[in-house]
Scaffold this motif. Structure first.
Motif, short mmCIF file in Angstrom:
data_model
loop_
_atom_site.label_atom_id
_atom_site.label_comp_id
_atom_site.label_asym_id
_atom_site.label_seq_id
_atom_site.Cartn_x
_atom_site.Cartn_y
_atom_site.Cartn_z
N ARG A 139 -43.55 104.64 89.42
CA ARG A 139 -44.36 104.22 88.28
C ARG A 139 -43.39 103.78 87.20
O ARG A 139 -42.36 104.43 86.97
CB ARG A 139 -45.19 105.40 87.78
CG ARG A 139 -45.86 105.17 86.44
CD ARG A 139 -46.71 106.36 86.01
NE ARG A 139 -47.45 106.03 84.82
CZ ARG A 139 -47.05 106.37 83.59
NH1 ARG A 139 -45.95 107.08 83.39
NH2 ARG A 139 -47.78 106.01 82.55
N HIS A 186 -47.53 114.56 73.40
CA HIS A 186 -48.03 114.07 74.68
C HIS A 186 -46.98 114.32 75.77
O HIS A 186 -45.83 114.64 75.46
CB HIS A 186 -48.42 112.58 74.59
CG HIS A 186 -47.33 111.68 74.08
ND1 HIS A 186 -47.05 111.55 72.74
CD2 HIS A 186 -46.46 110.88 74.73
CE1 HIS A 186 -46.06 110.69 72.58
NE2 HIS A 186 -45.66 110.27 73.78
N ARG A 222 -42.12 99.83 70.51
CA ARG A 222 -42.19 100.44 69.18
C ARG A 222 -41.69 99.49 68.09
O ARG A 222 -40.75 98.72 68.34
CB ARG A 222 -41.27 101.67 69.13
CG ARG A 222 -41.58 102.72 70.18
CD ARG A 222 -40.36 103.00 71.06
NE ARG A 222 -40.73 103.71 72.30
CZ ARG A 222 -40.88 105.01 72.39
NH1 ARG A 222 -40.66 105.77 71.35
NH2 ARG A 222 -41.25 105.56 73.52
N THR A 255 -42.87 101.71 76.76
CA THR A 255 -43.49 102.02 75.47
C THR A 255 -42.72 101.27 74.38
O THR A 255 -41.52 101.48 74.18
CB THR A 255 -43.54 103.54 75.23
OG1 THR A 255 -44.37 104.12 76.25
CG2 THR A 255 -44.18 103.85 73.88
N TYR A 267 -36.12 115.57 78.51
CA TYR A 267 -37.31 114.75 78.38
C TYR A 267 -37.76 114.37 79.79
O TYR A 267 -38.92 114.43 80.14
CB TYR A 267 -36.90 113.55 77.57
CG TYR A 267 -37.86 112.48 77.21
CD1 TYR A 267 -38.55 112.53 76.01
CD2 TYR A 267 -38.04 111.36 78.02
CE1 TYR A 267 -39.38 111.49 75.62
CE2 TYR A 267 -38.87 110.33 77.62
CZ TYR A 267 -39.53 110.40 76.43
OH TYR A 267 -40.34 109.37 76.05
N ASN A 307 -43.23 102.81 83.12
CA ASN A 307 -43.93 102.75 81.84
C ASN A 307 -42.99 102.11 80.82
O ASN A 307 -41.81 102.42 80.75
CB ASN A 307 -44.32 104.15 81.36
CG ASN A 307 -44.89 104.11 79.94
OD1 ASN A 307 -44.17 104.27 78.97
ND2 ASN A 307 -46.18 103.85 79.84
N ASN A 357 -39.53 103.91 81.17
CA ASN A 357 -39.34 105.10 81.98
C ASN A 357 -39.67 104.80 83.43
O ASN A 357 -40.69 104.16 83.71
CB ASN A 357 -40.26 106.23 81.48
CG ASN A 357 -39.80 106.78 80.15
OD1 ASN A 357 -38.66 107.19 80.00
ND2 ASN A 357 -40.69 106.80 79.17
N HIS A 392 -43.59 115.93 74.06
CA HIS A 392 -42.83 115.39 72.93
C HIS A 392 -43.74 114.60 72.01
O HIS A 392 -44.88 114.28 72.33
CB HIS A 392 -41.69 114.48 73.43
CG HIS A 392 -42.19 113.20 74.04
ND1 HIS A 392 -42.71 113.13 75.31
CD2 HIS A 392 -42.29 111.95 73.52
CE1 HIS A 392 -43.08 111.89 75.56
NE2 HIS A 392 -42.84 111.14 74.49
N TYR A 419 -40.46 106.47 87.05
CA TYR A 419 -40.91 107.74 87.61
C TYR A 419 -41.07 107.63 89.12
O TYR A 419 -41.46 106.57 89.63
CB TYR A 419 -42.30 108.10 87.09
CG TYR A 419 -42.48 108.25 85.60
CD1 TYR A 419 -42.54 109.50 85.01
CD2 TYR A 419 -42.67 107.14 84.79
CE1 TYR A 419 -42.77 109.66 83.65
CE2 TYR A 419 -42.90 107.28 83.42
CZ TYR A 419 -42.95 108.54 82.86
OH TYR A 419 -43.18 108.68 81.51
N ASP A 476 -43.27 111.03 69.46
CA ASP A 476 -42.34 109.94 69.16
C ASP A 476 -42.29 109.74 67.65
O ASP A 476 -43.15 109.05 67.09
CB ASP A 476 -42.80 108.65 69.85
CG ASP A 476 -42.71 108.78 71.36
OD1 ASP A 476 -41.64 108.58 71.91
OD2 ASP A 476 -43.74 109.14 71.99
N LEU A 486 -42.56 113.94 82.55
CA LEU A 486 -42.01 113.63 81.22
C LEU A 486 -42.44 114.76 80.29
O LEU A 486 -43.63 115.04 80.17
CB LEU A 486 -42.56 112.29 80.74
CG LEU A 486 -42.10 111.80 79.39
CD1 LEU A 486 -40.68 111.28 79.47
CD2 LEU A 486 -43.00 110.68 78.90
N ILE A 527 -46.25 113.65 80.41
CA ILE A 527 -46.70 113.25 81.75
C ILE A 527 -46.30 114.38 82.70
O ILE A 527 -45.14 114.50 83.08
CB ILE A 527 -45.99 111.95 82.22
CG1 ILE A 527 -46.23 110.78 81.27
CG2 ILE A 527 -46.38 111.59 83.66
CD1 ILE A 527 -47.55 110.08 81.45
O1 LIG Z 1 -44.90 107.25 80.72
C1 LIG Z 1 -45.77 107.30 79.83
O2 LIG Z 1 -46.94 106.97 80.02
C2 LIG Z 1 -45.40 107.83 78.46
C3 LIG Z 1 -44.02 107.47 78.01
C4 LIG Z 1 -43.68 108.04 76.68
O3 LIG Z 1 -44.38 108.88 76.16
C5 LIG Z 1 -42.49 107.60 75.95
O4 LIG Z 1 -41.70 106.79 76.45
O5 LIG Z 1 -42.31 108.05 74.81
#
Ligand SMILES: O=C(O)CCC(=O)C(=O)O
Ligand SMILES: [Mn+2]
Length: 329
Positions: free
Chosen positions: A280, A229, A286, A284, A313, A282, A162, A173, A164, A175, A170, A231
């Protein structure tokens, strides 16, 4: 008997705090937990050798800071895991998304990238036929982090990155599109800071607010793997400089033997760090399938409205659409 008044739509506790922290001016941030002043220390496993850590570009695990939160078993916040720098250039074959309106450059438009099994924002599913090889360096790095947190068999199979800016958020949601929830989510953050809201198993439970700074890793596993969670806000790094100091140096050229980190040109490094002055990122990571599991032959995985989908989202100031997260600005 109590009088029955008009039914008033009640804003749930999560939405209320989301809106509170989303405000850019004047929001009181004193209640936001900062892991640079530790909370509860978490134990890490000794399964990652210093040599493997080194190959992944990591400090020896014993030098990492690992913190948890009371009431959130399985949530681990890792700091000081990198000597100083990161490889800004991950990802080869990707799907890229952007918002529809204006901006000027492609980079400014970029909102997300998917890796490995590419998450489908519309169906909210992963599938066997939308897949590209997961980048080896990021898989190795994520594997070492998972292993240090006690998940030796973690396989990085999908990533959502992501992107930002200061006006991005965000949405709320959970996951849950991955088919195996016994493996953790491993979330790396770089560049400017953010507020992260970690809620409960139900969407309306009041969340805990915490800062995520550049270089932090958040691991969500066990009980915390399926928590809501969001953001609500991206904000300047606390050092008050354009770039957090951990990103200020040039990219290392003295990579160790067997390093999985690819060299990065000075030019690419400059481009990455310039981008992070106001952004920023991020990632994530999985695991999608359990060992030996395959995707169901047809669509039996509908989970209702509470999963991630790109357009809402990523959100903007004017609307907070829950249930279907993704960043807007
Ligand atoms: O940007 C974040 O710290 C969270 C990202 C997130 O929750 C996601 O990609 O599912
Ligand atoms: Mn998430």
């Amino acid at each position: 008997m109590a009088a029955v008044g008009p039914v008033v739509a009640r804003e749930d506790a999560f939405r209320k705090l989301f809106r509170f922290y989303r405000r850019r001016e004047g929001a009181d941030l004193t209640g936001v937990i900062d892991f640079s002043t530790p909370v509860v220390t978490s134990q890490l496993s000794d399964q990652v050798s210093d040599q493997d850590a080194y190959r992944a570009g990591l400090q020896p695990v014993k030098q990492w800071g690992a913190y948890g939160l009371k009431g959130y078993p399985g949530e681990v916040h890792l700091c000081r895991w990198s000597p100083s720098k990161i490889n800004g250039a991950v990802s080869t074959q990707v799907s890229k998304g952007s918002r529809k309106q204006e901006p000027k450059t492609l980079l400014e438009k970029l909102r997300w990238v998917t890796l490995g099994y590419h998450y489908n924002w519309d169906s909210k599913k992963y599938s066997a036929d939308h897949h590209t090889p997961f980048p080896g360096d990021l898989a190795f790095l994520s594997g070492q982090v998972a292993s240090a947190c006690g998940f030796q068999s973690f396989q990085a199979e999908a990533g959502i990155l992501n992107y930002y800016h200061f006006d991005s958020s965000l949405g709320i949601h959970v996951d849950e599109s991955e088919l195996d929830h016994s493996q953790p989510l491993i979330s790396f953050s770089f560049g400017q800071s953010s507020i992260f809201l970690l809620g409960g198993l139900k969407q309306d439970e009041a969340p805990t607010a915490m800062f995520i700074h550049s270089g932090d890793i958040m691991v969500m596993s066990g009980f915390s793997r399926l928590l809501y969670h969001a953001i609500p806000r991206v904000l300047p790094n606390p050092e008050g400089r354009a770039l957090p100091s951990c990103l200020e140096q040039t990219f290392p050229t003295d990579l160790p033997d067997g390093s999985v980190v690819d060299p990065c040109s000075e030019e690419d490094w400059q481009a990455c760090t310039k981008y992070l002055h106001t952004s920023r990122i991020n990632m994530t990571i999985r695991q999608v399938l359990a060992v030996g599991q395959s995707f169901p032959a047809e669509s039996t995985m509908d989970k209702g409205p509470d999963t991630t989908s790109s357009s809402s989202y990523h959100q903007n100031d004017s609307k907070i659409k829950q249930h279907k997260p993704h960043i807007n600005s």
